[in-house]
Motif scaffolding. Structure first.
Motif, PDB file in Angstrom:
ATOM      1  N   UNK A 282       0.837  -1.204   0.000  1.00 21.43           N
ATOM      2  CA  UNK A 282       0.000   0.000   0.000  1.00 21.43           C
ATOM      3  C   UNK A 282       0.870   1.252   0.000  1.00 21.43           C
ATOM      4  N   UNK A 283       1.911   1.269   0.808  1.00 23.38           N
ATOM      5  CA  UNK A 283       2.762   2.460   0.889  1.00 23.38           C
ATOM      6  C   UNK A 283       3.490   2.717  -0.426  1.00 23.38           C
ATOM      7  N   UNK A 284       3.853   1.648  -1.151  1.00 28.91           N
ATOM      8  CA  UNK A 284       4.558   1.841  -2.441  1.00 28.91           C
ATOM      9  C   UNK A 284       3.610   2.367  -3.510  1.00 28.91           C
ATOM     10  N   UNK A 285       2.366   1.921  -3.512  1.00 34.11           N
ATOM     11  CA  UNK A 285       1.399   2.485  -4.454  1.00 34.11           C
ATOM     12  C   UNK A 285       1.097   3.936  -4.097  1.00 34.11           C
ATOM     13  N   UNK A 286       1.003   4.225  -2.824  1.00 35.84           N
ATOM     14  CA  UNK A 286       0.812   5.604  -2.376  1.00 35.84           C
ATOM     15  C   UNK A 286       1.984   6.483  -2.809  1.00 35.84           C
ATOM     16  N   UNK A 287       3.192   5.934  -2.741  1.00 33.20           N
ATOM     17  CA  UNK A 287       4.383   6.653  -3.203  1.00 33.20           C
ATOM     18  C   UNK A 287       4.272   7.002  -4.679  1.00 33.20           C
ATOM     19  N   UNK A 288       3.898   6.009  -5.508  1.00 35.63           N
ATOM     20  CA  UNK A 288       3.811   6.234  -6.944  1.00 35.63           C
ATOM     21  C   UNK A 288       2.743   7.277  -7.282  1.00 35.63           C
ATOM     22  N   UNK A 289       1.585   7.208  -6.609  1.00 33.99           N
ATOM     23  CA  UNK A 289       0.514   8.151  -6.906  1.00 33.99           C
ATOM     24  C   UNK A 289       0.852   9.560  -6.419  1.00 33.99           C
ATOM     25  N   UNK A 290       1.575   9.671  -5.320  1.00 35.30           N
ATOM     26  CA  UNK A 290       1.968  11.000  -4.842  1.00 35.30           C
ATOM     27  C   UNK A 290       3.030  11.620  -5.740  1.00 35.30           C
ATOM     28  N   UNK A 291       3.884  10.806  -6.337  1.00 34.29           N
ATOM     29  CA  UNK A 291       4.867  11.322  -7.289  1.00 34.29           C
ATOM     30  C   UNK A 291       4.187  11.990  -8.480  1.00 34.29           C
ATOM     31  N   UNK A 292       3.014  11.450  -8.856  1.00 36.68           N
ATOM     32  CA  UNK A 292       2.300  11.989 -10.011  1.00 36.68           C
ATOM     33  C   UNK A 292       1.262  13.040  -9.626  1.00 36.68           C
ATOM     34  N   UNK A 293       1.198  13.395  -8.363  1.00 36.73           N
ATOM     35  CA  UNK A 293       0.295  14.450  -7.932  1.00 36.73           C
ATOM     36  C   UNK A 293      -1.118  14.021  -7.639  1.00 36.73           C
ATOM     37  N   UNK A 294      -1.429  12.704  -7.679  1.00 40.73           N
ATOM     38  CA  UNK A 294      -2.775  12.238  -7.360  1.00 40.73           C
ATOM     39  C   UNK A 294      -3.018  12.199  -5.857  1.00 40.73           C
ATOM     40  N   UNK A 295      -1.951  12.178  -5.082  1.00 40.05           N
ATOM     41  CA  UNK A 295      -2.000  12.271  -3.639  1.00 40.05           C
ATOM     42  C   UNK A 295      -1.025  13.376  -3.232  1.00 40.05           C
ATOM     43  N   UNK A 296      -1.090  13.863  -2.002  1.00 41.21           N
ATOM     44  CA  UNK A 296      -0.157  14.926  -1.591  1.00 41.21           C
ATOM     45  C   UNK A 296       1.294  14.551  -1.873  1.00 41.21           C
ATOM     46  N   UNK A 297       2.022  15.457  -2.502  1.00 48.85           N
ATOM     47  CA  UNK A 297       3.398  15.157  -2.911  1.00 48.85           C
ATOM     48  C   UNK A 297       4.325  14.913  -1.726  1.00 48.85           C
ATOM     49  N   UNK A 298       3.943  15.368  -0.554  1.00 46.16           N
ATOM     50  CA  UNK A 298       4.770  15.113   0.633  1.00 46.16           C
ATOM     51  C   UNK A 298       4.923  13.614   0.899  1.00 46.16           C
ATOM     52  N   UNK A 299       3.948  12.803   0.446  1.00 47.15           N
ATOM     53  CA  UNK A 299       4.001  11.364   0.669  1.00 47.15           C
ATOM     54  C   UNK A 299       5.033  10.669  -0.213  1.00 47.15           C
ATOM     55  N   UNK A 300       5.594  11.376  -1.189  1.00 48.95           N
ATOM     56  CA  UNK A 300       6.592  10.772  -2.073  1.00 48.95           C
ATOM     57  C   UNK A 300       8.000  10.829  -1.492  1.00 48.95           C
ATOM     58  N   UNK A 301       8.151  11.387  -0.303  1.00 48.64           N
ATOM     59  CA  UNK A 301       9.484  11.506   0.301  1.00 48.64           C
ATOM     60  C   UNK A 301      10.062  10.123   0.594  1.00 48.64           C
ATOM     61  N   UNK A 302      11.365   9.955   0.317  1.00 47.23           N
ATOM     62  CA  UNK A 302      12.084   8.716   0.597  1.00 47.23           C
ATOM     63  C   UNK A 302      13.128   9.001   1.674  1.00 47.23           C
ATOM     64  N   UNK A 303      13.145   8.180   2.713  1.00 45.11           N
ATOM     65  CA  UNK A 303      14.059   8.407   3.833  1.00 45.11           C
ATOM     66  C   UNK A 303      15.506   8.311   3.351  1.00 45.11           C
ATOM     67  N   UNK A 304      16.361   9.303   3.644  1.00 44.39           N
ATOM     68  CA  UNK A 304      17.731   9.296   3.125  1.00 44.39           C
ATOM     69  C   UNK A 304      18.589   8.150   3.647  1.00 44.39           C
ATOM     70  N   UNK A 305      18.264   7.634   4.822  1.00 51.16           N
ATOM     71  CA  UNK A 305      19.071   6.542   5.380  1.00 51.16           C
ATOM     72  C   UNK A 305      18.485   5.172   5.058  1.00 51.16           C
ATOM     73  N   UNK A 306      17.195   4.986   5.347  1.00 50.20           N
ATOM     74  CA  UNK A 306      16.578   3.670   5.179  1.00 50.20           C
ATOM     75  C   UNK A 306      16.069   3.431   3.765  1.00 50.20           C
ATOM     76  N   UNK A 307      15.969   4.489   2.966  1.00 52.16           N
ATOM     77  CA  UNK A 307      15.548   4.402   1.559  1.00 52.16           C
ATOM     78  C   UNK A 307      14.181   3.725   1.418  1.00 52.16           C
ATOM     79  N   UNK A 308      13.233   4.179   2.229  1.00 50.06           N
ATOM     80  CA  UNK A 308      11.848   3.715   2.152  1.00 50.06           C
ATOM     81  C   UNK A 308      10.941   4.940   2.126  1.00 50.06           C
ATOM     82  N   UNK A 309       9.726   4.815   1.578  1.00 49.67           N
ATOM     83  CA  UNK A 309       8.774   5.941   1.583  1.00 49.67           C
ATOM     84  C   UNK A 309       8.172   6.110   2.981  1.00 49.67           C
TER      85      UNK A 309
END
Length: 410
Positions: A282-309
């Motif tokens: 679910x979180x990865x689909x949310x990431x993809x949709x937020x990258x395209x602006x269908x969800x708030x773009x803040x949700x597309x952030x990837x953690x710099x250390x753990x590299x997860x959304x």
């Protein structure tokens, strides 16, 4: 920032197994038996055929588009932005309901005698634990899933051996198209839908064009064998009527007193594994949709250390904790099945547009057609409340999309 590719073939297979086995064995059989009675095995076969067709379409598309997001990405690329959005919306809403169902399953098996307030507290703690594991990185989630799947398979093997070694109930199996079989197949599809997790994790799989098409059928075949064996044991030890009314069928099927607590522990661990993999998808689909602006773009952030959304994962965790506080298990399964069947209908439609140069043979197109028809038939064979809720939620998603498209023009 892109996600790290850390998952190999074995990791991918275990993620698929963890998503499916925990959901199907401990949550879906009793509602399905309530619908189909002795037709549980034919219903399981129908659900497996539809799942195989969907898996074939998903695997081919995942190899063509190795990105996070699954059918959201495929629908957008092959059918247009709206269909990709609708698939993503259906997946997020349906699988969030699945997460709530798995949380309730964990609580029911881990502490069946707790009162309502404490069950809610325990549900929130379970979601917090799973979200924390996912937050630390996908490789840790995959390792945890391996351990969970192994424990679950050991418990199920012991239950199966114990079941076949005791006296059996005589079961008169219903005809293939008996009453309620299609409804039960739709409910059992909930138990097979976990292989989609591999497609939604496409951006984190090493060599996805080769790994995902191999991992999906392996995970699906292993799961079908386990489901068929357990379904046969439950039907012959409990009988259809008792199975349909049971809240803890595997523990009831255990012939030895010491085995029931072991089954409860195995069920808790299995449902945790399923929840772990569900939140990943679910979180990865949310990431993809937020990258395209269908969800708030803040949700597309990837953690710099753990590299997860991490923001998407935290958001999913909060929503699931809220839903698990008041959701009914059977209603959650029915709604989830409808939304996910709609998701796979779009996946099959997208696969039908692949050309011969993209690996689409006539046999593959035929499989996609069967998958599309099967998804639609099973979706509208579900209980009426599930169908109405699913149609309403998809309609809300479509309305939101339409409103957003109109704003720039105004």
């Amino acid at each position: 920032m892109p996600l790290a590719r850390r998952l190999g073939l074995t990791d991918a297979v275990f993620v698929g197994l963890g998503s499916m086995i925990g959901a199907g064995v401990f949550a879906a059989f009793a509602p399905a038996a309530r619908a189909a009675g002795a037709g549980l095995l034919p219903a399981l076969a129908i659900a497996a055929v539809v799942a195989y067709c969907n898996a074939a379409s998903s695997a081919r598309l995942a190899a063509r588009y190795p990105e996070s997001g699954g059918t959201y990405v495929y629908g957008r690329a092959r059918l247009g932005d709206f269909w990709g959005y609708l698939a993503g919306w259906g997946f997020i809403t349906g699988k969030t309901a699945s997460c709530a169902a798995m949380t309730l399953t964990v609580v029911a098996y881990a502490a069946p005698d707790l009162g309502k307030p404490w069950r809610t507290v325990l549900a929130v703690c379970v979601v917090a634990l799973v979200t924390s594991v996912n937050y630390l990185g996908v490789h840790r989630s995959a390792l945890a899933t391996r351990v969970i799947v192994c424990i679950t398979l050991v418990v199920l093997t012991v239950v199966s051996i114990a079941g076949v070694s005791t006296d059996h109930t005589t079961v008169a199996f219903s005809p293939f198209f008996g009453n309620g079989v299609l409804e039960a197949a739709g409910l059992l599809f909930f138990a097979f839908a976990g292989y989609a997790r591999l497609a939604t994790l496409g951006e984190e799989v090493r060599d996805p064009a080769r790994t995902i098409p191999r991992a999906i059928p392996i995970a699906l075949a292993c799961t079908l064998v386990v489901y068929a064996a357990i379904a046969l044991v439950l039907l012959t030890t409990l009988g259809p009527a008792r199975l349909a009314q049971s809240t803890d069928p595997l523990a009831e099927a255990a012939p030895w007193p010491w085995l029931a607590p072991v089954v409860r522990i195995g069920a808790t661990v299995a449902a945790l594994g399923s929840l772990l993999a569900l939140v990943l998808g679910v979180s990865r689909t949310m990431l993809a949709m937020s990258r395209d602006g269908h969800l708030p773009r803040a949700l597309s952030a990837v953690h710099p250390r753990f590299q997860v959304p991490h923001r998407a994962e935290l958001t999913v965790g909060v929503i699931v904790a809220i839903l698990a506080s008041f959701t009914d298990l059977r209603n959650a399964i029915g709604f989830s099945s409808f939304a996910v069947l709609a998701y796979y209908a779009i996946a099959n439609a997208a696969a039908m547009t692949l050309r011969h140069t993209e690996g689409a043979t006539r046999r593959f197109i035929a499989i996609s057609v069967v998958g599309l028809i099967g998804c639609l038939v099973l979706a509208f064979s579900l209980p009426l409340t599930s169908v109405l809720a699913g149609v309403a939620v998809l309609g809300i998603g479509a309305a939101v999309y339409g409103i957003r498209r109109m704003r720039p023009r105004q």
